[in-house]
Design an enzyme around this catalytic site. Structure first.
Site, PDB file in Angstrom:
ATOM      1  N   ALA A  40       0.982  -1.186  -0.011  1.00  0.00           N
ATOM      2  CA  ALA A  40       0.079   0.087   0.002  1.00  0.00           C
ATOM      3  C   ALA A  40       0.948   0.916   0.084  1.00  0.00           C
ATOM      4  CB  ALA A  40      -0.808  -0.091   1.384  1.00  0.00           C
ATOM      5  N   SER A  63      -3.615  -3.624   0.825  1.00  0.00           N
ATOM      6  CA  SER A  63      -2.591  -4.450   1.197  1.00  0.00           C
ATOM      7  C   SER A  63      -2.838  -5.753   1.420  1.00  0.00           C
ATOM      8  CB  SER A  63      -1.464  -3.468   2.170  1.00  0.00           C
ATOM      9  OG  SER A  63      -0.336  -3.987   2.378  1.00  0.00           O
ATOM     10  N   THR A  82       7.850  -8.060 -13.662  1.00  0.00           N
ATOM     11  CA  THR A  82       7.309  -9.401 -13.578  1.00  0.00           C
ATOM     12  C   THR A  82       6.238  -9.551 -12.448  1.00  0.00           C
ATOM     13  OG1 THR A  82       9.177 -10.109 -14.859  1.00  0.00           O
ATOM     14  CG2 THR A  82       7.915 -11.702 -13.913  1.00  0.00           C
ATOM     15  N   CYS A 127       5.376   1.461  12.053  1.00  0.00           N
ATOM     16  CA  CYS A 127       6.510   1.833  11.528  1.00  0.00           C
ATOM     17  C   CYS A 127       6.681   3.329  12.117  1.00  0.00           C
ATOM     18  CB  CYS A 127       6.180   2.408  10.024  1.00  0.00           C
ATOM     19  SG  CYS A 127       4.539   3.287   9.679  1.00  0.00           S
TER      20      CYS A 127
HETATM   21  N1  C6P Z   1       0.029   0.080   8.809  1.00  0.00           N
HETATM   22  C1  C6P Z   1       0.637  -0.159  11.283  1.00  0.00           C
HETATM   23  O1  C6P Z   1       1.112  -0.535  12.045  1.00  0.00           O
HETATM   24  P1  C6P Z   1       2.146  -1.435   3.440  1.00  0.00           P
HETATM   25  O2  C6P Z   1       2.903  -2.026   4.516  1.00  0.00           O
HETATM   26  O3  C6P Z   1       2.943  -0.840   2.745  1.00  0.00           O
HETATM   27  O4  C6P Z   1       1.506  -2.497   2.669  1.00  0.00           O
HETATM   28  O5  C6P Z   1       1.055  -0.541   4.536  1.00  0.00           O
HETATM   29  C2  C6P Z   1       1.098   0.584   4.633  1.00  0.00           C
HETATM   30  C3  C6P Z   1       0.056   1.180   5.469  1.00  0.00           C
HETATM   31  C4  C6P Z   1      -1.004   2.053   4.604  1.00  0.00           C
HETATM   32  N2  C6P Z   1      -2.093   2.683   5.104  1.00  0.00           N
HETATM   33  C5  C6P Z   1      -2.377   2.222   6.566  1.00  0.00           C
HETATM   34  C6  C6P Z   1      -3.595   2.852   6.797  1.00  0.00           C
HETATM   35  C7  C6P Z   1      -1.703   1.384   7.178  1.00  0.00           C
HETATM   36  O6  C6P Z   1      -2.368   0.912   8.405  1.00  0.00           O
HETATM   37  C8  C6P Z   1      -0.695   0.834   6.749  1.00  0.00           C
HETATM   38  C9  C6P Z   1       0.466  -0.312   7.575  1.00  0.00           C
HETATM   39  C10 C6P Z   1       0.868  -0.684   9.767  1.00  0.00           C
HETATM   40  O7  C6P Z   1      -0.372   0.560  11.343  1.00  0.00           O
HETATM   41  C11 C6P Z   1       2.302  -0.625   9.677  1.00  0.00           C
HETATM   42  S1  C6P Z   1       3.073   0.817   9.894  1.00  0.00           S
END
Ligand code: C6P
Length: 393
Positions: free
Chosen positions: A71, A201, A239, A326
């Site tokens: 995401a 995600s 890919t 994060c």
């Molecule tokens: N939030 C949390 O502990 P990724 O990992 O890139 O697929 O997703 C990022 C992301 C984007 N938007 C929202 C609203 C999210 O909650 C998250 C991921 C985790 O809240 C890890 S920081």
């Protein structure tokens, strides 16, 4: 017993999903763009996964769904490409987001500000959400994009996406929603809301990490973030990661089928946990539970530093978090709690508990016990709580 209550950070991959993915690492490894038998086998699996995703989201067309690596990529793609397409090469100069978006939106906005883009960070109300009329009042004729999350990752609070979408449609402004914490938890029906772009995600709904997607309404123009070959119609080159895409397709299907029964079960466990913890003095939960994702609870315990609580919970074999994974290493106050007006001391006490369909009643009861013990121990050694304690002794 090991108990995992940090499902908003990531989830366990459903064993059925693992099983479905495994053959695509060993036996069926062909590039789905190849024309030989190895390629046609994986191409068929890919088509099935696309179908599972677009049906689960009720998108109008399978071509509207593009796979990405996560995401974070989807969010970066929308913001940076709207900047390129409508701000650098257009007459607009403004983007509207909420102040409680995920860092993958907020940090990208800071980058865009350095490039000269005007960004408005909308305030949230005492429930931690942006109200639709607030969005309306900040849109100008130079606004290119509104980006508001569907549900917040720290509080679980659900934003009025339908109303915001209608406002954006009326004003002729593009609308993106980061639906990472909504997909698989609450109904997301793309034909019932007006959304131009939607990020998701897989690892938030028991799929693998490292795979996500972006829905693009009517496959409208959006410059690619990754240029290269003709994968995904040239919109996102590279890919295709077939095992992960297969896993995400099945994970989304499993998360969205029987959703009302599954979420009722999760909600009942979350409410049991919340009710028990609210029995403790000086404890607050952020946001009205009726407007929250069914699995989430952000609780604040006056006098109990969040990191101390996590330590005690961890020693009791319970995984929880103080907020977004994060941001968990920086020991800062919870940003959403600060945004809703909590004082800094209280904002350092937030604990996010997030359940999943695999959470059991026995686990919830064990967490309640561990929580009560930890609160007693930590408050006994808290100098700040000692000052307020006489009223509760
Ligand atoms: N939030 C949390 O502990 P990724 O990992 O890139 O697929 O997703 C990022 C992301 C984007 N938007 C929202 C609203 C999210 O909650 C998250 C991921 C985790 O809240 C890890 S920081």
């Amino acid at each position: 017993m090991e108990i995992y209550l940090d499902n908003n950070a990531t989830t366990m991959v459903d064993p059925k999903v693992v099983e479905a993915m495994v053959p695509f690492f060993g036996q069926m490894y062909g590039n789905p763009n190849s024309l030989h038998k190895f390629g046609t086998q994986t191409h068929a699996a890919l088509t099935k996964a696309v179908d599972q995703v677009y049906k689960a989201l009720n998108a109008a067309d399978a071509d509207d769904v593009i796979f990405t690596s996560c995401a974070t990529e989807s969010n970066n793609w929308v913001l940076k490409s709207v900047w390129l397409d409508h701000i650098m090469h257009g007459h607009k100069n403004h983007i509207v987001v909420s102040e409680v978006e995920h860092p993958s939106v907020l940090t990208t906005c800071r980058f865009l500000e350095e490039q000269g883009v005007k960004v408005t960070y909308l305030p949230v109300n005492d429930q931690g959400i942006v109200e639709a009329h607030t969005v309306k009042s900040f849109i100008t004729d130079r606004t290119a994009l509104v980006s508001i999350m569907w549900a917040n990752n720290e509080t679980g609070m659900i934003f009025p996406i339908k109303e915001i979408g209608e406002i954006c449609r009326e004003k002729g402004v593009l609308f993106h929603t980061d639906a990472v914490q909504a997909v698989g938890k609450i109904p997301v029906d793309l034909q019932a809301v007006h959304v131009d772009f939607l990020s998701f995600s897989a690892h938030k709904f028991h799929g693998p990490k490292g795979i996500g997607g972006l829905y693009i309404r009517n496959s409208q123009a959006l410059s690619p973030l990754l240029h290269g070959g003709e994968h995904m119609g040239g919109r996102r080159s590279g890919t295709l990661n077939v095992p992960y895409i297969v896993g995400m397709g099945l994970a989304m299907e499993l998360a969205t089928q029987n959703m009302s029964a599954t979420s009722a079960k999760i909600r009942a466990l979350r409410d049991r946990l919340e009710d028990a913890l609210l029995q403790l003095p000086d404890v607050f939960v952020v946001g009205n539970r009726a407007n929250r994702t069914p699995n989430t609870l952000l609780i604040s315990i006056r006098g109990v530093e969040g990191e101390g609580m996590l330590w005690d919970l961890n020693n009791a074999h319970i995984g929880a978090s103080t907020g977004s994974a994060c941001a968990s290493e920086d020991l800062e106050a919870n940003t959403v709690m600060l945004a809703i007006g909590a004082d800094s001391e209280l904002a350092h006490t937030g604990i996010r508990l997030s359940l999943s369909r695999f959470t059991t009643e026995a686990e919830v009861d064990a967490v309640i016990d561990a929580f009560k013990k930890a609160v007693g121990r930590l408050r006994a050694i808290s100098s700040s709580y000692a000052k307020v304690q006489p009223t509760h002794s």
